[in-house]
Every structure is written in C-alpha cells, then in structure tokens.
Design a protein around this motif. Structure first.
Motif, PDB file in Angstrom:
ATOM      1  N   LEU A  29      44.948  44.428  64.385  1.00 12.14           N
ATOM      2  CA  LEU A  29      43.795  45.709  64.488  1.00 12.14           C
ATOM      3  C   LEU A  29      44.206  46.894  63.927  1.00 12.14           C
ATOM      4  CD1 LEU A  29      41.818  46.055  66.016  1.00 12.14           C
ATOM      5  CD2 LEU A  29      42.510  46.842  67.868  1.00 12.14           C
ATOM      6  N   GLU A  30      44.903  47.431  64.389  1.00 16.94           N
ATOM      7  CA  GLU A  30      45.627  48.424  63.125  1.00 16.94           C
ATOM      8  C   GLU A  30      45.394  48.547  62.097  1.00 16.94           C
ATOM      9  OE1 GLU A  30      47.543  51.030  60.931  1.00 16.94           O
ATOM     10  OE2 GLU A  30      48.437  49.477  61.367  1.00 16.94           O
ATOM     11  N   ARG A  31      46.002  47.938  61.714  1.00 14.36           N
ATOM     12  CA  ARG A  31      45.737  47.206  59.914  1.00 14.36           C
ATOM     13  C   ARG A  31      44.336  46.547  59.101  1.00 14.36           C
ATOM     14  NH1 ARG A  31      50.594  46.577  57.784  1.00 14.36           N
ATOM     15  NH2 ARG A  31      52.711  46.152  59.106  1.00 14.36           N
ATOM     16  N   PHE A  32      43.519  46.102  60.465  1.00 12.82           N
ATOM     17  CA  PHE A  32      42.355  45.920  60.221  1.00 12.82           C
ATOM     18  C   PHE A  32      41.856  47.026  59.466  1.00 12.82           C
ATOM     19  CE2 PHE A  32      38.426  44.221  61.278  1.00 12.82           C
ATOM     20  CZ  PHE A  32      37.902  43.419  60.642  1.00 12.82           C
ATOM     21  N   LEU A  33      40.766  47.968  61.079  1.00 13.46           N
ATOM     22  CA  LEU A  33      40.722  48.955  60.890  1.00 13.46           C
ATOM     23  C   LEU A  33      40.616  49.667  59.527  1.00 13.46           C
ATOM     24  CD1 LEU A  33      40.966  49.490  64.695  1.00 13.46           C
ATOM     25  CD2 LEU A  33      39.222  48.515  63.194  1.00 13.46           C
ATOM     26  N   ARG A  34      41.811  50.048  59.389  1.00 15.45           N
ATOM     27  CA  ARG A  34      42.219  50.641  57.775  1.00 15.45           C
ATOM     28  C   ARG A  34      41.536  49.942  56.122  1.00 15.45           C
ATOM     29  NH1 ARG A  34      47.465  50.743  55.933  1.00 15.45           N
ATOM     30  NH2 ARG A  34      48.234  49.556  57.647  1.00 15.45           N
ATOM     31  N   TYR A  35      42.018  48.079  56.380  1.00 10.17           N
ATOM     32  CA  TYR A  35      42.015  47.845  55.042  1.00 10.17           C
ATOM     33  C   TYR A  35      40.010  47.701  55.185  1.00 10.17           C
ATOM     34  CZ  TYR A  35      46.466  45.855  55.841  1.00 10.17           C
ATOM     35  OH  TYR A  35      47.732  45.985  56.037  1.00 10.17           O
ATOM     36  N   VAL A  36      39.629  47.887  55.781  1.00 14.41           N
ATOM     37  CA  VAL A  36      37.636  47.205  55.501  1.00 14.41           C
ATOM     38  C   VAL A  36      37.562  48.596  55.258  1.00 14.41           C
ATOM     39  CG1 VAL A  36      37.625  46.066  57.868  1.00 14.41           C
ATOM     40  CG2 VAL A  36      37.174  48.393  58.361  1.00 14.41           C
ATOM     41  N   LYS A  37      38.176  50.018  55.984  1.00 24.09           N
ATOM     42  CA  LYS A  37      37.627  51.351  54.782  1.00 24.09           C
ATOM     43  C   LYS A  37      37.647  51.463  53.847  1.00 24.09           C
ATOM     44  CE  LYS A  37      37.937  53.793  59.263  1.00 24.09           C
ATOM     45  NZ  LYS A  37      39.164  54.538  60.025  1.00 24.09           N
ATOM     46  N   ILE A  38      38.822  50.181  52.941  1.00 20.99           N
ATOM     47  CA  ILE A  38      38.376  50.187  51.231  1.00 20.99           C
ATOM     48  C   ILE A  38      37.567  49.539  51.285  1.00 20.99           C
ATOM     49  CG2 ILE A  38      40.608  50.193  50.097  1.00 20.99           C
ATOM     50  CD1 ILE A  38      42.412  50.186  51.444  1.00 20.99           C
ATOM     51  N   TRP A  39      37.027  49.498  50.123  1.00 16.71           N
ATOM     52  CA  TRP A  39      35.857  49.565  49.710  1.00 16.71           C
ATOM     53  C   TRP A  39      36.201  48.401  48.566  1.00 16.71           C
ATOM     54  CZ3 TRP A  39      32.459  52.096  45.075  1.00 16.71           C
ATOM     55  CH2 TRP A  39      31.344  51.053  44.702  1.00 16.71           C
ATOM     56  N   THR A  40      36.323  47.150  48.550  1.00 20.96           N
ATOM     57  CA  THR A  40      36.429  46.221  47.128  1.00 20.96           C
ATOM     58  C   THR A  40      35.300  45.383  47.184  1.00 20.96           C
ATOM     59  OG1 THR A  40      37.373  45.044  49.535  1.00 20.96           O
ATOM     60  CG2 THR A  40      38.862  46.957  48.596  1.00 20.96           C
ATOM     61  N   THR A  41      34.427  45.473  47.227  1.00 26.67           N
ATOM     62  CA  THR A  41      33.170  44.602  46.705  1.00 26.67           C
ATOM     63  C   THR A  41      33.275  44.111  45.330  1.00 26.67           C
ATOM     64  OG1 THR A  41      31.663  45.688  48.427  1.00 26.67           O
ATOM     65  CG2 THR A  41      30.920  44.640  46.734  1.00 26.67           C
ATOM     66  N   SER A  42      32.905  43.154  45.443  1.00 27.06           N
ATOM     67  CA  SER A  42      33.294  42.827  43.694  1.00 27.06           C
ATOM     68  C   SER A  42      32.219  42.068  42.735  1.00 27.06           C
ATOM     69  CB  SER A  42      33.822  41.025  43.567  1.00 27.06           C
ATOM     70  OG  SER A  42      33.669  40.586  44.870  1.00 27.06           O
ATOM     71  N   ASP A  43      32.093  42.120  41.808  1.00 24.20           N
ATOM     72  CA  ASP A  43      30.870  42.098  40.908  1.00 24.20           C
ATOM     73  C   ASP A  43      30.359  41.134  39.976  1.00 24.20           C
ATOM     74  OD1 ASP A  43      28.733  43.412  39.049  1.00 24.20           O
ATOM     75  OD2 ASP A  43      30.142  45.099  38.449  1.00 24.20           O
ATOM     76  N   GLU A  44      29.151  40.560  40.242  1.00 24.68           N
ATOM     77  CA  GLU A  44      29.018  39.088  39.889  1.00 24.68           C
ATOM     78  C   GLU A  44      29.298  39.595  37.970  1.00 24.68           C
ATOM     79  OE1 GLU A  44      26.745  36.505  43.077  1.00 24.68           O
ATOM     80  OE2 GLU A  44      26.174  38.682  42.284  1.00 24.68           O
ATOM     81  N   SER A  45      28.321  40.733  37.763  1.00 24.27           N
ATOM     82  CA  SER A  45      27.912  40.931  36.360  1.00 24.27           C
ATOM     83  C   SER A  45      28.843  41.332  36.202  1.00 24.27           C
ATOM     84  CB  SER A  45      26.893  42.243  36.644  1.00 24.27           C
ATOM     85  OG  SER A  45      27.505  43.731  36.831  1.00 24.27           O
ATOM     86  N   SER A  46      30.539  41.371  36.170  1.00 26.38           N
ATOM     87  CA  SER A  46      31.814  42.037  35.672  1.00 26.38           C
ATOM     88  C   SER A  46      32.510  40.786  35.052  1.00 26.38           C
ATOM     89  CB  SER A  46      32.344  42.802  36.754  1.00 26.38           C
ATOM     90  OG  SER A  46      33.721  43.078  36.005  1.00 26.38           O
ATOM     91  N   THR A  47      32.724  41.085  33.884  1.00 26.64           N
ATOM     92  CA  THR A  47      33.984  40.219  33.340  1.00 26.64           C
ATOM     93  C   THR A  47      35.411  40.420  33.258  1.00 26.64           C
ATOM     94  OG1 THR A  47      33.352  41.426  31.101  1.00 26.64           O
ATOM     95  CG2 THR A  47      32.310  39.972  31.442  1.00 26.64           C
ATOM     96  N   SER A  48      35.701  41.711  33.639  1.00 25.39           N
ATOM     97  CA  SER A  48      36.900  41.896  33.639  1.00 25.39           C
ATOM     98  C   SER A  48      37.880  41.564  35.742  1.00 25.39           C
ATOM     99  CB  SER A  48      37.559  43.172  34.094  1.00 25.39           C
ATOM    100  OG  SER A  48      36.685  44.462  34.962  1.00 25.39           O
ATOM    101  N   ILE A  49      38.873  41.009  35.349  1.00 25.28           N
ATOM    102  CA  ILE A  49      39.760  40.746  36.407  1.00 25.28           C
ATOM    103  C   ILE A  49      40.508  42.162  37.115  1.00 25.28           C
ATOM    104  CG2 ILE A  49      41.195  39.054  37.172  1.00 25.28           C
ATOM    105  CD1 ILE A  49      39.866  37.113  35.706  1.00 25.28           C
ATOM    106  N   PRO A  50      40.508  42.078  38.284  1.00 27.70           N
ATOM    107  CA  PRO A  50      39.572  41.823  38.921  1.00 27.70           C
ATOM    108  C   PRO A  50      38.001  42.770  38.627  1.00 27.70           C
ATOM    109  CG  PRO A  50      40.981  44.405  40.125  1.00 27.70           C
ATOM    110  CD  PRO A  50      41.534  43.406  38.440  1.00 27.70           C
ATOM    111  N   SER A  51      36.926  42.465  39.076  1.00 27.22           N
ATOM    112  CA  SER A  51      35.627  42.843  38.746  1.00 27.22           C
ATOM    113  C   SER A  51      35.502  43.972  39.252  1.00 27.22           C
ATOM    114  CB  SER A  51      34.921  41.848  39.401  1.00 27.22           C
ATOM    115  OG  SER A  51      34.479  41.944  40.592  1.00 27.22           O
ATOM    116  N   THR A  52      36.352  44.388  40.214  1.00 28.72           N
ATOM    117  CA  THR A  52      35.847  45.580  40.244  1.00 28.72           C
ATOM    118  C   THR A  52      37.346  46.924  40.120  1.00 28.72           C
ATOM    119  OG1 THR A  52      36.139  45.990  42.663  1.00 28.72           O
ATOM    120  CG2 THR A  52      33.842  45.991  41.730  1.00 28.72           C
TER     121      THR A  52
END
Ligand SMILES: [Zn+2]
Length: 435
Positions: A29-52
């Motif tokens: 729970l402690e980890r989950f509440l921290r990890y969700v705050k980190i913005w890791t949305t991926s991007d379909e239009s990107s050609t790099s890996i990771p996309s963001t």
C-alpha cells in the motif's frame, strides 16, 4: 496452511500468517500510493523507447528500491527496463526459476498526471464521489464487483485522472513480495527474476526488447483485474491493410473513365457483416474492426483489425477479404486493390496449455490465498501473449485494478495484499515441481 499437492503427491507447508499478511498490505500500500503519483503515461505518437521520459523516473526509483532491498543483479537499461534477481533459498538451488513482470506506463486514454489517490475507508456500498469532479460517481452499476468489496478500503483518484492501478498495483505487489522474501527467511523459493517494462499500453510489442537472459522460461505478468483472476487466453490478432487505387478524372467528363476509390471503398466495407464488429460482440465472439480509412478518388488507405479466439474463424475472415478483393477487381475493371495481412499476436493458450502445471500452480496459489480462481479470457493481447509465442510461457495474474483506463478506476487495498500473497505461494509451489 498445509496443502496436499496432488501432482507430485507431496505435502508442502505453506505459512503466510497474520504477521506476513500485515507486512504485505502495509508495504504494497505504501509503495502503491507513492508510485501512482509518478506520471508515467505512455505516448502512442512517440517513436522512442520508452515513449515518454517520465517512465525513467519510476524506473530510477524502482532500481534504487530493489538495491536497497538487497536484490542481486539490479540494472536499468537504456530503454527503461528494470531487472533484478533473487537467489534461491538454501536447498532450492535446482528448482525451476520463475519470473514476475509488471509494466511502468499507464494508458494514454486518460491523464495520469498529478494523480492524487484517495482511500475510501470501510466502503459502505453507496456511490463513491470524487473531490475534483463533482459530476462523477462510481456506482455498483459501473462495477458489480463493488458489492463484494463492501467493508473493504477502496482507493480511487480524485476523478480528474485515472488511478494507475494498471499496472502500478502489479509493481507494488511484486516489490512487496521481494521485500517479504528478504525479511522472512522461512519463505521458500527458487531463483526469482523480476522485470519491470515500459510502454505496455501502446501494444507495440516493446516487451520483446527485454533481455532474454533475464527472463526464465516461466513468467507471470501481474497485470490482470479482479482479485482471484487468472488469464491464459487472449485474441489471435491480425491487421489487414488495404489500398484501393482508382483513377480520377474531371467530373464533367468522367463517364466510363473515373474509378472513384472512395465510393468503391465504402461499398467494399459495407460488405463486412455488421454483427461481427466490436460494438456487437462479447465473450468469445470475434470481429472485424475498420480502424482507419482515409483517401481521395484516386487512392484510399484503410486498415481492419481482425480478432478471434478461434484461429479458423480468423482464417475465414481473411479469406472473406481476399475473395472480396477478387470480386471488386472484376466488378470495377482498372481498379487495383492491394491487400496485406500482418499477424499481430497469437492466442497464448496454445503455448501455455502444453504445460498445464503453469496454470495449475497459479490456481493453487490463488486458492491458498483464500480466493476463488477466476479464469478469464482477454479480449485483447498482453505482454504475456508476445512472450509465450517466443517460448517464455507467461499467464497473467490479477493485480486488482478495476475499471482501468478510466477516471473511475479503483482498487481495494486487500487486492494489493492478496496479489502479493499469491506471488509468495506461487514461488513456494514451484519449489516442489520441475517442468
Ligand atoms: Zn496493464
């Protein structure tokens, strides 16, 4: 709990007591509440890996945390993959190595920036309201599972973003299991490989760029939905790309000369059976999905996704399109249709069923955690489907997130604990078996 494990007629003593359960819940729970705050949305239009680039931020944190837990061979590569290894407990050096996988990114379908998780304590069965979106309600109509979760603590976002349980719950649960193995030496396990990967949500097979030496022949993705879920079947998936090449003329003088690719393409696509579309199918029914169509009188480019659990049904759809192409080229002399098929991913079931033990042990692990195994089919693909086709057999286990890819996404905190328990049980069960 003592379980009579039928496949080898051995008794195994598995003990995840209250102390370990509390440890798993608090840690995950402690980890989950921290990890969700980190913005890791991926991007379909990107050609790099990771996309963001943001995905590196979570990858860096996980790398550090895996190191501080004392895991071996912790590395992060240039693509954002994070790997770690846990050596077997004493006496279990020769047992089957297994891997646990989860993905760093969240779906681009809904914003994952500035996620602020909220814990709704002791859920009472009423509609859940959202602080940042007064019109939004999470109700039992949205998710019948909520009825089973009355009395539990439920985590949501504030209604302005998704939550990101897909798949930060999976990451937190794997991390909690790792922390537990390091803390409680009575938990038995063989060699364990951990892998966190980028850009799963984009469906671009990024998982195939993982280092094969760091993935054993048997892995489990922790990326499924409701508590108790186990997924071993997904779509067999094809994409047809179609080019209609016509002939344009001045409209005033076009009689018997013009071949209007737009008109012809419309007629062609109207031949697809309406009942075989995503909006008219469910469960095991397959479909055609006209996903893109653009062009002019001279040329139209289109793509159709073809999906089914049954290979023969997809072959029938492929043959249908091939025959339609021939018919249309006869019907419109001078018209050229280029039709190509690409096999996107395969139904993983045919690989996994060669080794029923992989599924049996997962079911047993779920039962040991006190849950009823729920075998679901995936009306889509998974990283596990791609890996299974490459010889790394990888069913999907629940992470607990519900209504994922939406602002109503939620997870009961109990799912964080139960998924971590299943990981521990599964690792111990594999110490008694060899492929
Ligand atoms: Zn996922």
């Amino acid at each position: 709990m003592t379980v009579f494990h039928k496949s080898k007629k051995v008794l195994i003593n598995m003990k995840i007591d209250k102390e370990i359960q509390d440890f798993l819940l608090n840690d995950a729970l402690e980890r989950f509440l921290r990890y969700v705050k980190i913005w890791t949305t991926s991007d379909e239009s990107s050609t790099s890996i990771p996309s963001t680039q943001n995905q590196f931020e979570l990858a860096n944190i996980l790398e550090q945390e895996l190191r501080s837990l004392g895991l071996d061979d912790v590395i992060q590569d240039d693509l954002g993959f994070v790997y770690a290894y846990i050596p077997p407990s004493k006496g279990y050096e020769d047992v089957q190595p297994i891997g646990f996988l989860a993905h760093l990114d969240t779906s681009p379908a809904v914003s994952g920036k500035d996620v602020r998780p909220v814990i709704h304590r002791n859920y009472d069965g009423k509609d859940i309201k959202f602080l940042q979106n007064k019109d939004l309600r999470l109700t039992i109509n949205d998710s019948a599972n909520l009825e089973e979760y009355i009395g539990l603590d439920i985590i949501t976002s504030q209604g302005d973003t998704l939550l990101g349980a897909d798949d930060k719950a999976g990451i937190a649960e794997i991390m909690a299991a790792c922390a537990c193995w390091q803390q409680f030496s009575n938990l038995k396990h063989g060699p364990i490989f951990i892998c966190f990967s980028p850009d799963e949500e984009l469906g671009k097979s990024v998982i195939l760029k993982a280092d094969r030496k760091r993935l054993p022949d048997i892995c489990y993705t922790i990326d499924g939905g409701e508590m108790g879920e186990l997924e071993i079947e997904c779509f067999d998936a094809w994409r047809a790309t179609i080019a209609f090449r016509g002939l344009s003329f001045h409209t005033g003088y076009a009689k018997n000369k013009m071949i209007n690719a737009v008109h012809i393409a419309c007629r062609f696509f109207s031949e697809l059976p309406e009942a075989e579309s995503p909006e008219h199918t469910e469960n095991r029914e397959g479909f055609f999905h006209l996903s893109k169509c653009q062009g002019t009188a001279e040329e139209v480019l289109a793509s159709i996704l073809i999906r089914d659990f049954d290979l023969k049904e997809n072959q029938r759809r492929i043959d249908f399109l091939k025959n339609l192409k021939i018919l249309y080229e006869i019907r419109y002399p001078g018209l050229k249709i280029n039709l190509n098929f690409e096999h996107q991913y395969q139904n993983m079931q045919k690989f996994i069923k060669k080794n029923p033990l992989i599924v049996d042990l997962a079911k047993n692990a779920i039962k040991l955690s006190g849950l009823e195994p729920k075998i679901h089919i995936i009306r889509g693909g998974t990283d596990g489907a791609q890996l299974s086709a490459e010889g790394i057999l990888t069913p999907n286990l629940f992470a607990g997130g519900m209504l994922v890819h939406s602002r109503k996404e939620y997870i009961p905190t109990l799912a964080l604990q139960k998924a971590a328990e299943v990981i521990l049980y599964l690792a111990e069960l594999w110490t008694t078996e060899k492929l």
